[in-house]
Design an enzyme around this catalytic site. Structure first.
Site, mmCIF file in Angstrom:
data_model
loop_
_atom_site.group_PDB
_atom_site.id
_atom_site.type_symbol
_atom_site.label_atom_id
_atom_site.label_comp_id
_atom_site.label_asym_id
_atom_site.label_seq_id
_atom_site.Cartn_x
_atom_site.Cartn_y
_atom_site.Cartn_z
ATOM 1 N N HIS A 1 12.358 -14.294 15.893
ATOM 2 C CA HIS A 1 11.258 -13.621 15.193
ATOM 3 C C HIS A 1 11.011 -14.270 13.832
ATOM 4 C CE1 HIS A 1 8.794 -10.002 14.153
ATOM 5 N NE2 HIS A 1 9.146 -10.370 12.926
ATOM 6 N N GLU A 2 12.060 -14.420 13.037
ATOM 7 C CA GLU A 2 11.899 -15.029 11.714
ATOM 8 C C GLU A 2 11.557 -16.503 11.844
ATOM 9 O OE1 GLU A 2 11.637 -13.264 9.152
ATOM 10 O OE2 GLU A 2 12.310 -11.408 10.120
ATOM 11 N N THR B 1 3.512 -4.466 -16.676
ATOM 12 C CA THR B 1 2.995 -5.704 -17.253
ATOM 13 C C THR B 1 3.120 -5.752 -18.770
ATOM 14 O OG1 THR B 1 0.789 -4.696 -17.132
ATOM 15 C CG2 THR B 1 1.400 -6.212 -15.368
ATOM 16 N N THR C 1 2.621 -0.902 -22.883
ATOM 17 C CA THR C 1 3.260 -0.136 -23.965
ATOM 18 C C THR C 1 3.879 -1.071 -24.998
ATOM 19 O OG1 THR C 1 3.752 1.630 -22.384
ATOM 20 C CG2 THR C 1 4.953 1.658 -24.452
ATOM 21 N N HIS D 1 7.845 -16.759 12.399
ATOM 22 C CA HIS D 1 7.096 -16.646 11.134
ATOM 23 C C HIS D 1 7.114 -17.979 10.388
ATOM 24 C CE1 HIS D 1 6.058 -12.468 11.078
ATOM 25 N NE2 HIS D 1 7.305 -12.033 11.128
ATOM 26 N N ASP E 1 4.318 -6.349 10.604
ATOM 27 C CA ASP E 1 3.499 -7.565 10.631
ATOM 28 C C ASP E 1 2.111 -7.268 11.212
ATOM 29 O OD1 ASP E 1 5.763 -8.919 9.711
ATOM 30 O OD2 ASP E 1 6.467 -9.286 11.756
ATOM 31 N N GLY F 1 -3.957 -2.398 -16.389
ATOM 32 C CA GLY F 1 -3.331 -3.395 -15.527
ATOM 33 C C GLY F 1 -2.240 -2.756 -14.690
ATOM 34 N N PRO F 2 -1.603 -3.530 -13.822
ATOM 35 C CA PRO F 2 -0.558 -2.992 -12.946
ATOM 36 C C PRO F 2 0.627 -2.462 -13.744
ATOM 37 C CG PRO F 2 -1.258 -5.192 -12.246
ATOM 38 C CD PRO F 2 -1.839 -4.959 -13.601
ATOM 39 N N PRO F 3 1.453 -1.620 -13.134
ATOM 40 C CA PRO F 3 2.650 -1.124 -13.827
ATOM 41 C C PRO F 3 3.610 -2.259 -14.153
ATOM 42 C CG PRO F 3 2.170 0.191 -11.863
ATOM 43 C CD PRO F 3 1.270 -0.999 -11.800
#
Length: 641
Positions: free
Chosen positions: A429-430, A211, A214, A433, A505, A207-209
């Site tokens: 700009h924001e 998660t 260990t 979005h 973007d 799985g992804p780092p």
């Protein structure tokens, strides 16, 4: 402190050893008297200033002891001098010694002591060997491990040490359920052997780092109360050939002698990658280590009670021989937690942290979609640090919001000052979005907008889904692309001069469009065909194009049309709600940051765009219910703004 580090460096010891060889050996075994010319030595013999003379035939040298100190050109040479002579002058030197004071000196050559001569040859080699030994000892972590290259570096965690149990694991309920069986296998093997069941030899956690792979392995050992050998995949491979395979043998031998036991190999892809890609025709050290690992896993018998648990972020690059049944019988995915899992993880990590009574962990979990357990732990730690920095006693929502922003986008850059025009460009700009995201039907709600610089961004818009999603539809991808293009389009509409702030973007929109065409089969012209290589091939740089130039041209054309469609969607949403965009930008310039409630008030009269009803028109151009896609030139010609 620096002095201690200097003397701990093996380079320092090498230098000291070389200096010892160069400086001290001549002082012990060589002649320490001053050297003079042969003519000067013969002159001293004839002058009567010599009290003792020794002639060494082995190296053709004569040592003289003088009554009075010898001075040459104003330099005092002392009372002990020596000179060398050639073979041709050996008889002349002997005669000079005899004539100097007959009966007192002898011209018989003095033979060197054979023991000292031998030591003079052996000791430099002993010093060099000692230095080499010291370097090996340092590289192996101590003098007692010099000859233990093949010994395993695994750390043994016994039941007497602090234990991690399944109660300490949250957000991975399915993985915990699977590993419960492993615990039972180790505790009651006879129960399963009685019905003919074989104990799994290996469990692969992938799985992804971050998660918790260990942590899960440690929890199995803590629950089963058995010895737990932990090692990293990179610890097997050294610069010496054969060390990795020897360490694998030693590790499994230790585990068998202490069975039942668990061996945990973290980052197993360091030694378990697909064979045949190494130097030397696939016979490199890493592959020898993998071969030995495969042999050891096959060597387990039904009564050994040793289970190998491995973790990796890259299961796609592992050798197929590792993944077959009989080796890694169980392959358990450990993915990023869902909403409930994130809330449970937060509850684990808030223990020992003073939280304000108003903090809602469920709300924090909703703000952190896609976060792993490590990310959530980092969020709470950052919140605690911010609380302590502000001299507060309780962690509140404000600290948590700032911590989420820091983990997601980096620390706020308070020293970066933008001029008024750049602030205005960033606000529009924001705002572009946010407005496009709100106007689309398939995008998540906008929860936060800011124009405060943070990390590498001049500002950002936070769009958080209301629930976890595990698949995405074509219309959702199109709306995401339109949302990505919203900032660039807002700059075009308001300033007619787009900036470089939209580069990331455009990159995201282009990547999404290309995946839609080459991986997801969401193009009518190209069809449901996968044209891109596998993820493993792409990341390793081994993917090659397996389609024609005509198809490549068609892919480029389709990608461009999808980008144009996203651009047009954003353009129409912004032009329809231009008054909302202006109001939003003005609020951002005044307050710099807007929360979800403030955004909702500004968007109160926002007009949503209609839902798309078709994929493509008969002419092949993307269309939707409000008309065909316009090119930039057509848009510019039809626009009066």
């Amino acid at each position: 402190m620096k002095t201690k580090k200097l003397f701990n460096s093996w380079i320092m010891w090498v230098v000291l050893g070389v200096l010892a060889v160069v400086l001290f050996l001549p002082m012990v075994f060589g002649n320490s008297s001053a050297k003079v010319d042969t003519s000067v030595g013969l002159q001293q013999l004839t002058s009567g200033n010599v009290t003792e003379a020794k002639m060494f035939d082995s190296d053709q040298r004569v040592d003289l002891k003088l009554r009075d100190s010898l001075k040459i050109d104003g330099v005092d040479k002392g009372n002990s001098v020596s000179f060398y002579y050639s073979t041709a002058r050996a008889q002349q030197v002997a005669n000079a010694i005899t004539k100097a004071e007959p009966g007192k000196f002898t011209d018989q050559p003095v033979q060197s002591n054979w023991l000292l001569s031998m030591l003079g040859v052996i000791i430099p080699f002993l010093l060099i060997a000692a230095i080499f030994w010291f370097i090996l000892a340092r590289s192996q972590g101590g003098g007692s491990k010099v000859m233990q290259f093949g010994k395993s570096k695994a750390k043994l965690i016994t039941k007497d040490m602090p234990q991690v149990t399944f109660k300490d694991v949250a957000g991975a309920d399915e993985a915990v359920e699977e590993l419960h069986e492993i615990k039972e296998f180790l505790q009651e093997p006879a129960k399963f052997q009685a019905v003919g069941a074989k104990i799994p030899k290996g469990v692969l956690l992938y799985g992804p780092p971050g998660t918790g792979k260990t942590l899960l392995a440690k929890a199995v050992a803590g629950e089963a109360q058995v010895p737990f050998y932990s090692i990293s995949g990179s610890d097997f491979v050294e610069m010496f050939v054969g060390v990795g395979a020897s360490r694998v043998r030693d590790l499994f031998e230790q585990a068998k002698n202490n069975s039942p036991a668990i061996i945990f190999v973290d980052e197993i892809d360091a030694v378990g990658r697909h064979r045949g890609a190494g130097i030397g025709g696939g016979n490199d050290e890493r592959e020898q280590t993998l071969n030995q690992l495969l042999v050891e896993m096959d060597g387990f018998d039904a009564t050994t009670n040793v289970i190998l648990i491995a973790a990796t972020n890259r299961p796609d690059v592992l050798d197929p021989a590792l993944l077959r049944p009989g080796r890694f019988d169980r392959q358990i995915p450990v993915e990023a937690p869902d909403l409930k899992g994130r809330e449970d993880i937060l509850k684990v990590h808030v223990k020992g942290k003073p939280m304000d009574a108003t903090v809602d962990l469920n709300a924090v979990a909703k703000k952190t979609p896609g976060y792993t357990g490590a990310d959530l732990a980092n969020v709470l730690n950052e919140a605690a640090l911010l609380t302590a920095r502000s001299n507060a006693n309780l962690i509140d929502d404000r600290a948590l919001d700032e911590a989420i922003d820091r983990v997601m986008a980096g620390p706020q850059k308070r020293t970066r000052l933008m001029d008024e025009h750049e602030r205005k460009v960033t606000a529009y700009h924001e705002g572009g979005h946010a407005l496009v995201a709100a106007a689309m039907n398939q995008t998540a709600p906008v929860t936060k907008i800011t124009i405060l610089p943070r990390g590498r961004a001049l500002g950002y818009t936070m769009v958080v889904p209301e629930s976890d999603k595990y698949s995405v539809t074509r219309n959702e991808l199109l709306d995401q692309m339109a949302y990505a293009m919203g900032g660039r389009v807002a700059e075009e509409i308001v300033f007619h001069d787009p900036s470089t702030g939209a580069s990331n973007d455009i990159e995201k929109a282009t990547s999404t469009a290309r995946k839609m065409v080459t991986e997801y089969g969401m193009s009518e012209k190209v069809g449901a065909v996968r044209l891109a290589g596998s993820a493993a091939e792409q990341q390793m740089g081994g993917a090659q194009r397996e389609f024609s130039d005509e198809m490549a041209h068609l892919v480029d054309q389709e990608v461009r049309e999808l980008i144009e469609q996203a651009h047009n969607d954003a353009y129409q949403a912004l032009m329809t709600n231009r008054h909302v965009l202006d109001r939003l930008a003005l609020a951002l310039l005044e307050r710099e940051t807007l929360n979800q409630k403030e955004i909702a008030e500004i968007f109160s009269d926002l007009q949503k765009r209609e839902v798309r009803d078709v994929w493509l028109s008969n002419e092949g151009r993307p269309v939707h219910s409000d008309g065909p896609v316009l090119s930039p030139k057509e848009r510019a010609a039809s626009s009066t703004d």
